[in-house]
Design an enzyme around this catalytic site. Structure first.
Site, PDB file in Angstrom:
ATOM      1  N   ASP A  15       0.840  -1.200   0.000  1.00  0.00           N
ATOM      2  CA  ASP A  15       0.000   0.000   0.000  1.00  0.00           C
ATOM      3  C   ASP A  15       0.877   1.252   0.000  1.00  0.00           C
ATOM      4  O   ASP A  15       0.693   2.155  -0.821  1.00  0.00           O
ATOM      5  CB  ASP A  15      -0.919  -0.003   1.228  1.00  0.00           C
ATOM      6  CG  ASP A  15      -1.689  -1.312   1.342  1.00  0.00           C
ATOM      7  OD1 ASP A  15      -2.517  -1.568   0.473  1.00  0.00           O
ATOM      8  OD2 ASP A  15      -1.420  -2.086   2.281  1.00  0.00           O
ATOM      9  N   GLU A 273       1.713  -6.561  -5.367  1.00  0.00           N
ATOM     10  CA  GLU A 273       1.452  -5.686  -6.513  1.00  0.00           C
ATOM     11  C   GLU A 273       2.707  -4.931  -6.967  1.00  0.00           C
ATOM     12  O   GLU A 273       3.109  -5.000  -8.127  1.00  0.00           O
ATOM     13  CB  GLU A 273       0.347  -4.684  -6.144  1.00  0.00           C
ATOM     14  CG  GLU A 273       0.033  -3.715  -7.268  1.00  0.00           C
ATOM     15  CD  GLU A 273      -1.299  -2.998  -7.099  1.00  0.00           C
ATOM     16  OE1 GLU A 273      -2.248  -3.591  -6.583  1.00  0.00           O
ATOM     17  OE2 GLU A 273      -1.377  -1.816  -7.506  1.00  0.00           O
TER      18      GLU A 273
HETATM   19  O1  TRH Z   1       4.411  -6.222   0.669  1.00  0.00           O
HETATM   20  P1  TRH Z   1       3.371  -6.749  -0.246  1.00  0.00           P
HETATM   21  O2  TRH Z   1       2.873  -8.074   0.049  1.00  0.00           O
HETATM   22  O3  TRH Z   1       2.215  -5.735  -0.243  1.00  0.00           O
HETATM   23  C1  TRH Z   1       0.859  -5.834  -0.503  1.00  0.00           C
HETATM   24  C2  TRH Z   1       0.072  -5.588   0.720  1.00  0.00           C
HETATM   25  O4  TRH Z   1      -0.016  -6.795   1.450  1.00  0.00           O
HETATM   26  C3  TRH Z   1      -1.261  -5.072   0.363  1.00  0.00           C
HETATM   27  O5  TRH Z   1      -2.117  -5.024   1.460  1.00  0.00           O
HETATM   28  C4  TRH Z   1      -1.840  -5.855  -0.767  1.00  0.00           C
HETATM   29  O6  TRH Z   1      -3.019  -5.319  -1.078  1.00  0.00           O
HETATM   30  C5  TRH Z   1      -0.896  -5.795  -1.923  1.00  0.00           C
HETATM   31  O7  TRH Z   1       0.334  -6.373  -1.545  1.00  0.00           O
HETATM   32  C6  TRH Z   1      -1.416  -6.466  -3.154  1.00  0.00           C
HETATM   33  O8  TRH Z   1       3.939  -6.761  -1.773  1.00  0.00           O
HETATM   34  P2  TRH Z   1       4.262  -5.596  -2.792  1.00  0.00           P
HETATM   35  O9  TRH Z   1       3.005  -5.028  -3.363  1.00  0.00           O
HETATM   36  O10 TRH Z   1       5.212  -6.154  -3.715  1.00  0.00           O
HETATM   37  O11 TRH Z   1       4.967  -4.454  -1.979  1.00  0.00           O
HETATM   38  C7  TRH Z   1       6.268  -4.548  -1.478  1.00  0.00           C
HETATM   39  C8  TRH Z   1       6.925  -3.195  -1.466  1.00  0.00           C
HETATM   40  O12 TRH Z   1       8.125  -3.236  -0.716  1.00  0.00           O
HETATM   41  C9  TRH Z   1       7.307  -2.708  -2.850  1.00  0.00           C
HETATM   42  O13 TRH Z   1       7.088  -1.323  -2.969  1.00  0.00           O
HETATM   43  C10 TRH Z   1       8.797  -2.990  -2.923  1.00  0.00           C
HETATM   44  C11 TRH Z   1       9.195  -2.749  -1.503  1.00  0.00           C
HETATM   45  N1  TRH Z   1      10.424  -3.404  -1.070  1.00  0.00           N
HETATM   46  C12 TRH Z   1      11.487  -2.611  -0.703  1.00  0.00           C
HETATM   47  O14 TRH Z   1      11.416  -1.375  -0.793  1.00  0.00           O
HETATM   48  N2  TRH Z   1      12.625  -3.227  -0.255  1.00  0.00           N
HETATM   49  C13 TRH Z   1      12.758  -4.577  -0.190  1.00  0.00           C
HETATM   50  O15 TRH Z   1      13.815  -5.073   0.224  1.00  0.00           O
HETATM   51  C14 TRH Z   1      11.648  -5.371  -0.612  1.00  0.00           C
HETATM   52  C15 TRH Z   1      11.758  -6.866  -0.571  1.00  0.00           C
HETATM   53  C16 TRH Z   1      10.491  -4.759  -1.037  1.00  0.00           C
END
Ligand code: TRH
Length: 378
Positions: A15, A273
């Site tokens: 999010d 996402e």
């Molecule tokens: O973390 P996610 O699982 O996030 C979500 C939420 O659970 C949300 O509620 C749900 O609706 C959505 O998924 C579909 O996965 P996502 O979307 O990939 O987000 C991870 C974020 O973290 C992304 O912006 C990348 C960032 N990130 C970093 O900045 N550093 C890191 O080391 C990693 C592994 C990720």
């Protein structure tokens, strides 16, 4: 014109990851004064360590960041108000929006899906039952008549420069405490949720004939992986080995460094996402784990994306991709799927590049938003 973006962190980092990226791009590329309201600053700090969770107001990369507390601090609504990813605006803010001389453009920025219905909903109005306000659905998506994807102007050039520069890759990895990749060694990033298929995949990597180096950011998959290695105190910096497999636990990186990690790897496992979209933009082979929804809606999302992504692929490669992604999402045994995947990586890389080029040709989400709001506000 000021824009207000509201982000409620439901869980994890998607999010805030999605809304931060958009806020930064609007400020950076369109010179829009953006105010980003976030209810969970510690979550934000995970992907941007500069964030101070104690501050009610702070500025980063040209964006004003406000702690979204209840009651909401006094602020006049901007000309555009975005409620992101199924969050609900505070009633007092809606009342302030209605009290403005001219109503703001109010957008409900939804989750990304490749499903067909997305384009039909994109842009639909939803008038407020009592107040002189209309909210519009803004649907990110892959179709030309959807809201598009958040993609910065600099993305292709920075990524290509990085991927063409072996020394930059080595320096980036060294900075994370990782060794220089050896010839024939495969570098894989692994960002996933808990997944019952994990042990079979780890087993396949360990038993394979070729060195595989897994880069695992701390997070939800860690306990299962630690258990498989017989480890009890997993922490960033640890390195575990079994057979051909070496696994490094990384700290959570800041969002830009995570992009680079995706650019640096030969294969990326991603989830949710934002990491999913960024892995597509990395133009490297990927495997996606969907965010589980109670009603099973995530399986429809998976199939819709696979249908798009596999279009134009060689039939065998498409079959392998579908089988593999389904196994990962249905959490079934994957041991036998690794050797064909390994073999197919060059073909999958070529496909990933072509897919990225296709995505790069679309208008990005920030520009689409801006065009939509200009029409609405004129
Ligand atoms: O973390 P996610 O699982 O996030 C979500 C939420 O659970 C949300 O509620 C749900 O609706 C959505 O998924 C579909 O996965 P996502 O979307 O990939 O987000 C991870 C974020 O973290 C992304 O912006 C990348 C960032 N990130 C970093 O900045 N550093 C890191 O080391 C990693 C592994 C990720």
């Amino acid at each position: 014109m000021t824009w207000d973006i509201f982000c409620s962190v439901i869980d994890n980092f998607g999010d805030i990851g999605v809304t931060w990226r958009l806020a930064r791009q609007l400020s950076d590329e369109h010179a829009i004064p953006v105010r980003l309201w976030v209810d969970d600053l510690p979550a934000f700090q995970h992907i941007r360590p500069e964030i101070d969770p104690a501050l009610p107001t702070q500025h980063l990369a040209g964006v004003e960041i406000r702690h979204w507390t209840t009651p909401l601090p006094a602020a006049d609504p901007g000309e555009v108000v975005i409620e992101a990813l199924a969050c609900h605006l505070p009633e007092e803010f809606i009342a302030r929006m209605a009290a403005r001389q001219s109503a703001p453009a109010w957008l409900n920025l939804e989750y990304l899906s490749a499903e067909d219905w997305v384009a039909g909903v994109h842009g639909l109005p939803s008038p407020h039952p009592r107040l002189p306000l209309t909210k519009h659905f803004f649907m990110p998506g892959y179709a030309a008549n959807s809201g598009g994807l958040t993609r910065e102007r600099w993305l292709t050039s920075r990524r290509d420069a990085f991927q063409a520069d072996a020394a930059a890759r080595t320096a980036f990895l060294a900075n994370l405490g990782l060794p220089v990749p050896q010839a024939g060694e495969l570098l894989v990033s692994l960002f996933s949720y808990e997944n019952q298929a994990l042990p079979s995949l780890l087993q396949a990597w360990a038993a394979g004939g070729e060195a595989v180096r897994i880069l695992l950011p701390v997070g939800r998959a860690l306990p299962e992986i630690a258990a498989w290695f017989g480890q009890t105190a997993p922490a960033a910096g640890a390195v575990w080995r079994r057979g051909a497999l070496t696994l490094h636990i990384l700290p959570m990186l800041d969002q830009d460094a995570y992009d680079r990690l995706l650019w640096a790897c030969d294969l990326n496992f991603v989830r949710g996402e934002d990491s999913f979209v960024r892995a597509q933009f990395a133009a490297r082979p990927l495997v996606w784990q969907t965010y589980v929804q109670d009603d099973g809606a995530h399986f429809a999302k998976l199939e819709a994306f696979l249908a798009l992504y596999c279009t134009g692929m060689d039939a065998q490669l498409a079959e392998l991709t579908r089988t593999l992604w389904r196994a990962w999402n249905h959490e079934t045994e994957m041991t036998t799927l690794w050797p064909p995947l390994r073999k197919a990586l060059p073909a999958l890389s070529a496909h990933a590049r072509a897919w990225d080029a296709q995505l790069a040709a679309h208008t990005d989400l920030a520009t689409n938003l801006l065009n939509f709001c200009r029409k609405w506000l004129k």
